[in-house]
Design a protein around this motif. Structure first.
Motif, PDB file in Angstrom:
ATOM      1  N   UNK A  55     -35.582 -63.949  20.773  1.00 37.59           N
ATOM      2  CA  UNK A  55     -36.563 -63.874  21.847  1.00 37.59           C
ATOM      3  C   UNK A  55     -35.968 -63.864  23.242  1.00 37.59           C
ATOM      4  N   UNK A  56     -34.639 -63.956  23.342  1.00 40.03           N
ATOM      5  CA  UNK A  56     -33.983 -63.920  24.653  1.00 40.03           C
ATOM      6  C   UNK A  56     -34.126 -62.522  25.237  1.00 40.03           C
ATOM      7  N   UNK A  57     -34.351 -62.379  26.556  1.00 36.21           N
ATOM      8  CA  UNK A  57     -34.439 -61.048  27.173  1.00 36.21           C
ATOM      9  C   UNK A  57     -33.206 -60.206  26.885  1.00 36.21           C
ATOM     10  N   UNK A  58     -33.417 -58.883  26.873  1.00 32.48           N
ATOM     11  CA  UNK A  58     -32.359 -57.963  26.473  1.00 32.48           C
ATOM     12  C   UNK A  58     -31.130 -58.076  27.362  1.00 32.48           C
ATOM     13  N   UNK A  59     -31.341 -58.193  28.694  1.00 30.10           N
ATOM     14  CA  UNK A  59     -30.172 -58.246  29.570  1.00 30.10           C
ATOM     15  C   UNK A  59     -29.328 -59.480  29.321  1.00 30.10           C
ATOM     16  N   UNK A  60     -29.992 -60.604  28.953  1.00 26.20           N
ATOM     17  CA  UNK A  60     -29.238 -61.813  28.635  1.00 26.20           C
ATOM     18  C   UNK A  60     -28.530 -61.691  27.294  1.00 26.20           C
ATOM     19  N   UNK A  61     -29.130 -60.964  26.356  1.00 24.92           N
ATOM     20  CA  UNK A  61     -28.451 -60.716  25.080  1.00 24.92           C
ATOM     21  C   UNK A  61     -27.159 -59.942  25.294  1.00 24.92           C
ATOM     22  N   UNK A  62     -27.236 -58.884  26.093  1.00 25.31           N
ATOM     23  CA  UNK A  62     -26.030 -58.089  26.356  1.00 25.31           C
ATOM     24  C   UNK A  62     -24.993 -58.896  27.117  1.00 25.31           C
ATOM     25  N   UNK A  63     -25.447 -59.685  28.085  1.00 28.56           N
ATOM     26  CA  UNK A  63     -24.500 -60.525  28.808  1.00 28.56           C
ATOM     27  C   UNK A  63     -23.849 -61.529  27.868  1.00 28.56           C
ATOM     28  N   UNK A  64     -24.632 -62.130  26.968  1.00 28.67           N
ATOM     29  CA  UNK A  64     -24.062 -63.065  26.000  1.00 28.67           C
ATOM     30  C   UNK A  64     -23.077 -62.398  25.071  1.00 28.67           C
ATOM     31  N   UNK A  65     -23.409 -61.162  24.630  1.00 27.34           N
ATOM     32  CA  UNK A  65     -22.475 -60.447  23.757  1.00 27.34           C
ATOM     33  C   UNK A  65     -21.163 -60.168  24.469  1.00 27.34           C
ATOM     34  N   UNK A  66     -21.217 -59.750  25.718  1.00 28.45           N
ATOM     35  CA  UNK A  66     -19.995 -59.508  26.483  1.00 28.45           C
ATOM     36  C   UNK A  66     -19.193 -60.785  26.682  1.00 28.45           C
ATOM     37  N   UNK A  67     -19.873 -61.898  26.927  1.00 29.88           N
ATOM     38  CA  UNK A  67     -19.167 -63.163  27.090  1.00 29.88           C
ATOM     39  C   UNK A  67     -18.512 -63.612  25.792  1.00 29.88           C
ATOM     40  N   UNK A  68     -19.187 -63.332  24.678  1.00 29.81           N
ATOM     41  CA  UNK A  68     -18.576 -63.669  23.387  1.00 29.81           C
ATOM     42  C   UNK A  68     -17.298 -62.854  23.182  1.00 29.81           C
ATOM     43  N   UNK A  69     -17.366 -61.540  23.489  1.00 29.38           N
ATOM     44  CA  UNK A  69     -16.163 -60.692  23.374  1.00 29.38           C
ATOM     45  C   UNK A  69     -15.061 -61.219  24.282  1.00 29.38           C
ATOM     46  N   UNK A  70     -15.435 -61.587  25.500  1.00 32.40           N
ATOM     47  CA  UNK A  70     -14.461 -62.124  26.432  1.00 32.40           C
ATOM     48  C   UNK A  70     -13.847 -63.415  25.906  1.00 32.40           C
ATOM     49  N   UNK A  71     -14.672 -64.275  25.307  1.00 33.23           N
ATOM     50  CA  UNK A  71     -14.159 -65.513  24.754  1.00 33.23           C
ATOM     51  C   UNK A  71     -13.189 -65.278  23.615  1.00 33.23           C
ATOM     52  N   UNK A  72     -13.510 -64.303  22.745  1.00 28.69           N
ATOM     53  CA  UNK A  72     -12.608 -63.987  21.635  1.00 28.69           C
ATOM     54  C   UNK A  72     -11.261 -63.492  22.157  1.00 28.69           C
ATOM     55  N   UNK A  73     -11.331 -62.638  23.189  1.00 26.22           N
ATOM     56  CA  UNK A  73     -10.077 -62.119  23.762  1.00 26.22           C
ATOM     57  C   UNK A  73      -9.265 -63.257  24.370  1.00 26.22           C
ATOM     58  N   UNK A  74      -9.923 -64.139  25.121  1.00 25.09           N
ATOM     59  CA  UNK A  74      -9.212 -65.271  25.716  1.00 25.09           C
ATOM     60  C   UNK A  74      -8.596 -66.149  24.640  1.00 25.09           C
ATOM     61  N   UNK A  84     -16.747 -55.898  33.458  1.00 27.53           N
ATOM     62  CA  UNK A  84     -17.581 -55.070  32.595  1.00 27.53           C
ATOM     63  C   UNK A  84     -18.839 -55.784  32.152  1.00 27.53           C
ATOM     64  N   UNK A  85     -18.714 -57.104  31.866  1.00 28.68           N
ATOM     65  CA  UNK A  85     -19.903 -57.879  31.471  1.00 28.68           C
ATOM     66  C   UNK A  85     -20.914 -57.929  32.608  1.00 28.68           C
ATOM     67  N   UNK A  86     -20.428 -58.178  33.840  1.00 26.27           N
ATOM     68  CA  UNK A  86     -21.343 -58.243  34.974  1.00 26.27           C
ATOM     69  C   UNK A  86     -21.985 -56.889  35.248  1.00 26.27           C
ATOM     70  N   UNK A  87     -21.197 -55.810  35.131  1.00 27.00           N
ATOM     71  CA  UNK A  87     -21.750 -54.478  35.364  1.00 27.00           C
ATOM     72  C   UNK A  87     -22.806 -54.150  34.311  1.00 27.00           C
ATOM     73  N   UNK A  88     -22.532 -54.480  33.041  1.00 25.07           N
ATOM     74  CA  UNK A  88     -23.521 -54.239  31.990  1.00 25.07           C
ATOM     75  C   UNK A  88     -24.814 -55.006  32.235  1.00 25.07           C
ATOM     76  N   UNK A  89     -24.660 -56.252  32.663  1.00 26.69           N
ATOM     77  CA  UNK A  89     -25.837 -57.073  32.947  1.00 26.69           C
ATOM     78  C   UNK A  89     -26.664 -56.462  34.082  1.00 26.69           C
ATOM     79  N   UNK A  90     -25.989 -56.046  35.159  1.00 27.70           N
ATOM     80  CA  UNK A  90     -26.704 -55.475  36.302  1.00 27.70           C
ATOM     81  C   UNK A  90     -27.393 -54.173  35.932  1.00 27.70           C
TER      82      UNK A  90
END
Length: 363
Positions: free
Chosen positions: A38-57, A84-90
């Motif tokens: 039920x989370x808004x789509x933009x927050x889902x994409x931002x969360x997915x990007x942050x997860x990818x970033x966390x895995x890379x870190x 890239x995460x911020x750009x996707x979110x915007x």
């Protein structure tokens, strides 16, 4: 084919049998998963990007050891992923803005603001633009239909008022005058008979004729108050205020501000009846010492307001209104495209406000 007797199935089991597959699937989904979905789509994409970033870190700074020369490369990758995460979110938030606009317009229209329209958006794609245009066309059609219905209702009210005026005129000028003439003839006969025994009975007949004449006059006034036709609405309100003041000792003040606007006869009658009903309630129930009748008219609309300093309505307002004549007044004003509002509070008086437009063909 076997037959199932539903009367022998327990209620809980029967309820489960009748539930839809969609409801069953929704019940099987865990609450946490439903909350995440039920989370808004933009927050889902931002969360997915942050997860990818966390895995890379984690991969870069975890149990592995990096060479000192590659730290700069790691910093570049880290910054690129974050950017890239911020750009996707915007971008997603910008792309979804037309949908949020549609939602806001839908809520305003649902609240009764039918003049709202979906504004054009430079970020909307072709499908969203077509959807916005379709919604605007639907709202235009709905507004035009409501306007036609309002004009038709106004024409019905005005036609009914003309018929009532004609019937009232016939009662007063024809039947009433005939009965009055009969009463005069009976009075003349009584004078001619003198002390004759029939004179007493003829006097009783004359009293019955007087009662019938008064009844016809009352019916005629209830059908159509001729005072609005003879004097006009402002003078009729003044006469109504004077009559109420003399009858109940309530200080009734009448304020008129029409600035040269001519109020149609049928509308004048309707507003007069609203004022009459409001003052009747002030006289009977308000226990007020002062009441004010205000008539305002401008090109396109007229407004009548009756206020008092009485005790207000006691109990639920809608229940109180059902026992008064305001229900019929509200229906007539609604048909004519107008509105009737009543504000009241205990020991703070009552304000009756009637508003109606004068832009119909019938007017």
């Amino acid at each position: 084919m076997s037959h199932i007797d539903h009367t022998k199935i327990p209620g809980s089991l029967l309820g489960k049998m009748k539930s839809s597959p969609a409801d069953s699937d929704q019940l099987r989904v865990p609450r946490l998963v439903r909350a995440i979905l039920g989370i808004p789509l933009e927050l889902k994409l931002l969360g997915a990007n942050l997860i990818i970033l966390g895995v890379v870190v984690l991969a870069l700074f975890g149990p592995f050891h990096l060479q000192a020369g590659r730290l700069a490369d790691v910093s570049v990758v880290f910054a690129a992923l974050g950017l890239g995460a911020l750009v996707n979110f915007a971008l997603v938030k910008l792309a979804l803005e037309p949908i949020h606009t549609l939602e806001r317009v839908a809520r305003r229209v649902s609240a009764g603001r039918l003049g709202e329209r979906v504004p054009a958006s430079i970020v909307a794609d072709r499908e969203l633009t077509e959807l916005s245009n379709t919604i605007n066309h639907m709202l235009d059609t709905l507004a035009a239909s409501r306007q036609r219905m309002r004009k038709l209702g106004a024409e019905v009210v005005y036609a009914e008022e003309r018929e009532r005026a004609q019937v009232a005129r016939e009662l007063h000028d024809s039947i009433g005058q005939t009965l009055a003439a009969a009463s005069f003839h009976v009075a003349a006969i009584v004078n001619d008979l003198g002390e004759h025994q029939a004179a007493e009975r003829l006097a009783e007949v004359r009293e019955l004729l007087h009662t019938s004449i008064e009844g016809i006059r009352n019916v005629s006034r209830s059908l159509h108050p001729r005072v609005t036709s003879d004097l006009g609405l402002p003078s009729a309100l003044e006469a109504l205020g004077d009559a109420t003041r003399q009858r109940s000792l309530v200080d009734v003040r009448v304020n008129v501000d029409i600035t040269g606007v001519i109020i149609p006869q049928a509308l004048s009658t309707t507003l007069y009846r609203v004022a009459e009903e409001a003052l009747r309630n002030v006289e009977r129930h308000a226990d007020a010492s002062q009441a004010t009748v205000t008539l305002r008219a401008r090109p396109g609309y007229a407004e009548l307001e009756v206020t008092d300093d009485g005790r207000g309505f006691e109990g639920p307002l809608e229940t109180r209104l059902r026992t008064s004549g305001f229900v019929a007044m509200r229906e007539r004003l609604s048909l004519a495209g107008g509105q009737l509002h009543i504000d009241t509070a205990r020991n703070k008086g009552t304000c009756v406000r009637a508003w109606v437009g004068m832009d119909t063909e019938a007017a």
